[in-house]
Motif scaffolding. Structure first.
Motif, PDB file in Angstrom:
ATOM      1  N   UNK A   1       0.831  -1.198   0.000  1.00 22.16           N
ATOM      2  CA  UNK A   1       0.000   0.000   0.000  1.00 22.16           C
ATOM      3  C   UNK A   1       0.874   1.260   0.000  1.00 22.16           C
ATOM      4  N   UNK A   2       0.587   2.170  -0.943  1.00 21.92           N
ATOM      5  CA  UNK A   2       1.401   3.386  -1.064  1.00 21.92           C
ATOM      6  C   UNK A   2       0.938   4.522  -0.150  1.00 21.92           C
ATOM      7  N   UNK A   3      -0.305   4.449   0.332  1.00 18.19           N
ATOM      8  CA  UNK A   3      -0.799   5.539   1.183  1.00 18.19           C
ATOM      9  C   UNK A   3       0.112   5.699   2.399  1.00 18.19           C
ATOM     10  N   UNK A   4       0.513   6.936   2.652  1.00 22.05           N
ATOM     11  CA  UNK A   4       1.374   7.237   3.795  1.00 22.05           C
ATOM     12  C   UNK A   4       2.855   7.185   3.477  1.00 22.05           C
ATOM     13  N   UNK A   5       3.201   6.662   2.291  1.00 20.19           N
ATOM     14  CA  UNK A   5       4.613   6.434   1.975  1.00 20.19           C
ATOM     15  C   UNK A   5       5.236   7.513   1.089  1.00 20.19           C
ATOM     16  N   UNK A   6       4.526   8.633   0.915  1.00 20.60           N
ATOM     17  CA  UNK A   6       5.100   9.760   0.176  1.00 20.60           C
ATOM     18  C   UNK A   6       5.613  10.789   1.195  1.00 20.60           C
ATOM     19  N   UNK A   7       6.897  10.994   1.214  1.00 20.73           N
ATOM     20  CA  UNK A   7       7.483  11.970   2.142  1.00 20.73           C
ATOM     21  C   UNK A   7       7.115  13.388   1.708  1.00 20.73           C
ATOM     22  N   UNK A   8       6.525  14.185   2.616  1.00 18.75           N
ATOM     23  CA  UNK A   8       6.214  15.574   2.265  1.00 18.75           C
ATOM     24  C   UNK A   8       7.481  16.324   1.823  1.00 18.75           C
ATOM     25  N   UNK A   9       7.325  17.167   0.823  1.00 19.13           N
ATOM     26  CA  UNK A   9       8.455  17.917   0.293  1.00 19.13           C
ATOM     27  C   UNK A   9       8.209  18.288  -1.150  1.00 19.13           C
ATOM     28  N   UNK A  10       9.258  18.777  -1.782  1.00 13.84           N
ATOM     29  CA  UNK A  10       9.166  19.231  -3.169  1.00 13.84           C
ATOM     30  C   UNK A  10       9.986  18.311  -4.058  1.00 13.84           C
ATOM     31  N   UNK A  11       9.398  17.899  -5.172  1.00 14.71           N
ATOM     32  CA  UNK A  11      10.047  16.967  -6.090  1.00 14.71           C
ATOM     33  C   UNK A  11      10.048  17.541  -7.503  1.00 14.71           C
ATOM     34  N   UNK A  12      11.218  17.514  -8.102  1.00 11.62           N
ATOM     35  CA  UNK A  12      11.339  17.986  -9.476  1.00 11.62           C
ATOM     36  C   UNK A  12      10.951  16.848 -10.418  1.00 11.62           C
ATOM     37  N   UNK A  13       9.702  16.860 -10.850  1.00  8.83           N
ATOM     38  CA  UNK A  13       9.178  15.741 -11.649  1.00  8.83           C
ATOM     39  C   UNK A  13       8.987  16.093 -13.118  1.00  8.83           C
ATOM     40  N   UNK A  14       9.275  17.335 -13.478  1.00  5.16           N
ATOM     41  CA  UNK A  14       8.979  17.760 -14.846  1.00  5.16           C
ATOM     42  C   UNK A  14       9.745  16.939 -15.879  1.00  5.16           C
ATOM     43  N   UNK A  15      10.957  16.543 -15.530  1.00  2.00           N
ATOM     44  CA  UNK A  15      11.752  15.782 -16.484  1.00  2.00           C
ATOM     45  C   UNK A  15      11.572  14.282 -16.377  1.00  2.00           C
ATOM     46  N   UNK A  16      10.755  13.833 -15.419  1.00  2.00           N
ATOM     47  CA  UNK A  16      10.552  12.389 -15.255  1.00  2.00           C
ATOM     48  C   UNK A  16       9.591  11.862 -16.309  1.00  2.00           C
ATOM     49  N   UNK A  17       9.880  10.652 -16.801  1.00  2.00           N
ATOM     50  CA  UNK A  17       9.091  10.102 -17.905  1.00  2.00           C
ATOM     51  C   UNK A  17       8.284   8.864 -17.538  1.00  2.00           C
ATOM     52  N   UNK A  18       8.404   8.411 -16.289  1.00  2.66           N
ATOM     53  CA  UNK A  18       7.640   7.227 -15.894  1.00  2.66           C
ATOM     54  C   UNK A  18       7.032   7.419 -14.510  1.00  2.66           C
ATOM     55  N   UNK A  19       5.880   6.778 -14.293  1.00  3.63           N
ATOM     56  CA  UNK A  19       5.221   6.837 -12.992  1.00  3.63           C
ATOM     57  C   UNK A  19       6.092   6.200 -11.926  1.00  3.63           C
ATOM     58  N   UNK A  20       6.824   5.177 -12.291  1.00  2.00           N
ATOM     59  CA  UNK A  20       7.692   4.494 -11.329  1.00  2.00           C
ATOM     60  C   UNK A  20       8.755   5.436 -10.782  1.00  2.00           C
ATOM     61  N   UNK A  21       9.303   6.282 -11.644  1.00  2.00           N
ATOM     62  CA  UNK A  21      10.327   7.234 -11.192  1.00  2.00           C
ATOM     63  C   UNK A  21       9.749   8.214 -10.175  1.00  2.00           C
ATOM     64  N   UNK A  22       8.548   8.700 -10.443  1.00  2.00           N
ATOM     65  CA  UNK A  22       7.908   9.667  -9.542  1.00  2.00           C
ATOM     66  C   UNK A  22       7.628   9.026  -8.185  1.00  2.00           C
ATOM     67  N   UNK A  23       7.020   7.849  -8.203  1.00  2.00           N
ATOM     68  CA  UNK A  23       6.673   7.169  -6.957  1.00  2.00           C
ATOM     69  C   UNK A  23       7.919   6.790  -6.160  1.00  2.00           C
ATOM     70  N   UNK A  24       8.929   6.300  -6.842  1.00  3.65           N
ATOM     71  CA  UNK A  24      10.140   5.869  -6.160  1.00  3.65           C
ATOM     72  C   UNK A  24      10.842   7.041  -5.475  1.00  3.65           C
ATOM     73  N   UNK A  25      10.830   8.200  -6.121  1.00  2.86           N
ATOM     74  CA  UNK A  25      11.473   9.375  -5.523  1.00  2.86           C
ATOM     75  C   UNK A  25      10.840   9.713  -4.178  1.00  2.86           C
ATOM     76  N   UNK A  26       9.504   9.645  -4.105  1.00  2.79           N
ATOM     77  CA  UNK A  26       8.806   9.993  -2.865  1.00  2.79           C
ATOM     78  C   UNK A  26       8.951   8.907  -1.801  1.00  2.79           C
ATOM     79  N   UNK A  27       8.895   7.656  -2.210  1.00  6.03           N
ATOM     80  CA  UNK A  27       9.027   6.553  -1.252  1.00  6.03           C
ATOM     81  C   UNK A  27      10.441   6.490  -0.681  1.00  6.03           C
ATOM     82  N   UNK A  28      11.428   6.671  -1.541  1.00  7.90           N
ATOM     83  CA  UNK A  28      12.820   6.637  -1.067  1.00  7.90           C
ATOM     84  C   UNK A  28      13.077   7.715  -0.024  1.00  7.90           C
ATOM     85  N   UNK A  29      12.506   8.889  -0.248  1.00  9.01           N
ATOM     86  CA  UNK A  29      12.682   9.962   0.735  1.00  9.01           C
ATOM     87  C   UNK A  29      11.951   9.647   2.035  1.00  9.01           C
ATOM     88  N   UNK A  30      10.817   8.996   1.927  1.00  9.86           N
ATOM     89  CA  UNK A  30      10.074   8.602   3.139  1.00  9.86           C
ATOM     90  C   UNK A  30      10.887   7.615   3.965  1.00  9.86           C
TER      91      UNK A  30
END
Length: 439
Positions: A262-291
């Motif tokens: 379950x991904x709920x709760x696993x996104x660390x609050x903060x700012x993420x530079x996602x404009x250059x990201x090309x996959x959903x996996x990259x976006x999700x992984x960035x937030x989970x890794x920071x969490x």
């Protein structure tokens, strides 16, 4: 002491070995003046005697001239010796004067060289802080500031992008605004040839971020992903395929095992530079890794990650002032310890897909809602939002107390009252109902 001895005595002093200073230069100048004066006096004193000797020598050159008296002959011989010494003296004086001039020349060269270097340094410093007058050209630049990037790095990137004229202009503007800690991570739309102060104003304003995903404390996963879709252009279905627990799409590659898919709760609050990201996996992984990194930083045991996130998400959702997080965390612990249903409206609302104030009686009594903590004892299945650091720390260190009830009696001020008494709880509930009726 003879006149020659006096003249030579001026050069008998030991040479100075200390570095050249203004005092040393003055001494050189004074010595040169004294030398010139002594040379003039020496020349004047010998002028008359030279004339007399020249006359005698001319007289002696005539064959008919009578011989000079003995005394006069001695004077002529003495004068010849004096003239030889004088000639030697003049040569020596010339050499010494040349040496003094050369020394002064070296000193002068050093002074001129120092002045030149100082001037070059001043010009270099000035040129290093040159600034454009602004407001900039019509040409725009998408400029990205990365997580953890320092002021000097940002400054040089701005120069390379043609936004500011010099790195020094930007760093000076940051210092003047005391803005080093307020620079935001993200992508900003800037112009070419802007004034550095105008750039600082923009990159310190979160509302000016155009290409960054901002995750707020207490924000739900669905809202975060919706914002990511708009920013990146990545399809919602790509995110759904990864976050859908039934397909276990991203659990094994992105989430830690303790998250239970379950991904709920696993996104660390903060700012993420996602404009250059090309996959959903990259976006999700960035937030989970920071969490995960933040949980480790806060000292949360790995086997308690999910439990702590569930409790802290409830604490943050139940009250709107962080000063109460520790007390809410204690109420949760006390109720769990006494096997009392948590009875948290925030969890019921999450399961029903509404906000707590819009809950109906039917929803409050819905046993099919797995998040209905009025009916089901224990913790809900997952966190109900993405909690921030303060709520997590409160759960890790709850305040001491025997409270098992609390009521926020004023939603405007956030005033919340805690009690272990059923009768007081009912009193606080009536206080809230009165506030609700008047608003």
């Amino acid at each position: 002491m003879t006149e020659n001895d006096e003249l030579f005595g001026m050069f008998d002093a030991e040479p100075q070995t200390e570095p050249q200073t203004e005092q040393h230069t003055d001494a050189q100048t004074t010595g040169s003046h004294q030398l010139a004066q002594a040379f003039a006096e020496h020349t004047a004193q010998g002028s008359q005697l030279d004339a007399d000797i020249h006359a005698d020598m001319r007289a002696q050159s005539s064959p008919a001239a009578p011989p000079l008296p003995p005394k006069r002959r001695r004077q002529v011989r003495a004068e010849r010796k004096r003239r030889r010494r004088k000639k030697q003296m003049r040569v020596l004086i010339i050499l010494i004067v040349l040496a003094l001039i050369a020394g002064a020349g070296v000193g002068g060269y050093q002074v001129l060289r120092s002045l030149r270097h100082a001037n070059v340094a001043a010009q270099t410093k000035e040129s290093a802080t040159l600034d454009y007058p602004g407001p900039g050209t019509a040409e725009t630049v998408d400029f990205t500031i990365e997580e953890g990037e320092g002021v000097s790095s940002v400054a040089q990137k701005l120069v390379d992008a043609g936004v500011v004229r010099t790195a020094g202009a930007f760093t000076n503007a940051v210092d003047a605004a005391n803005a080093a800690q307020r620079i935001q991570v993200g992508t900003f739309e800037l112009k070419k040839q802007m004034a550095a102060a105008d750039v600082v104003t923009i990159v310190t304003d979160p509302s000016k971020i155009t290409g960054s995903l901002v995750v707020k404390s207490g924000e739900k996963m669905a809202d975060v992903i919706s914002a990511a879709v708009k920013l990146t252009g990545i399809a919602q279905s790509d995110f759904d395929a990864l976050t859908n627990a039934s397909t276990n799409g991203g659990a094994t590659t992105i989430l830690p095992a303790v998250a239970g898919g379950q991904f709920e709760g696993w996104f660390e609050p903060g700012t993420y530079n996602v404009k250059g990201m090309t996959s959903a996996a990259d976006v999700l992984k960035a937030m989970v890794d920071k969490r995960v990194a933040k949980l480790q930083e806060l000292g949360v045991p790995e086997d308690q990650y999910e439990t702590v996130l569930i409790k802290s998400s409830i604490a943050e959702a139940e009250v709107n002032k962080d000063e109460y997080y520790g007390k809410v965390a204690r109420v949760i612990e006390n109720r769990l310890a006494q096997n009392i249903a948590l009875g948290m409206d925030s969890t019921i609302a999450y399961g029903a897909g509404v906000i707590a104030r819009d809950l109906t009686v039917s929803q409050l009594n819905d046993a099919n809602n797995a998040y209905n903590t009025r009916i089901h004892t224990g913790l809900p299945p997952t966190p109900i939002s993405n909690p921030g650091d303060k709520a997590i720390q409160a759960v890790m260190n709850p305040e001491s107390g025997d409270w098992i009830y609390f009521v926020t009696v004023n939603l405007d001020t956030g005033e919340t009252k805690f009690t272990a008494s059923q009768s007081e709880f009912e009193q606080y509930s009536k206080e809230y109902q009165d506030w609700e009726a008047s608003h």
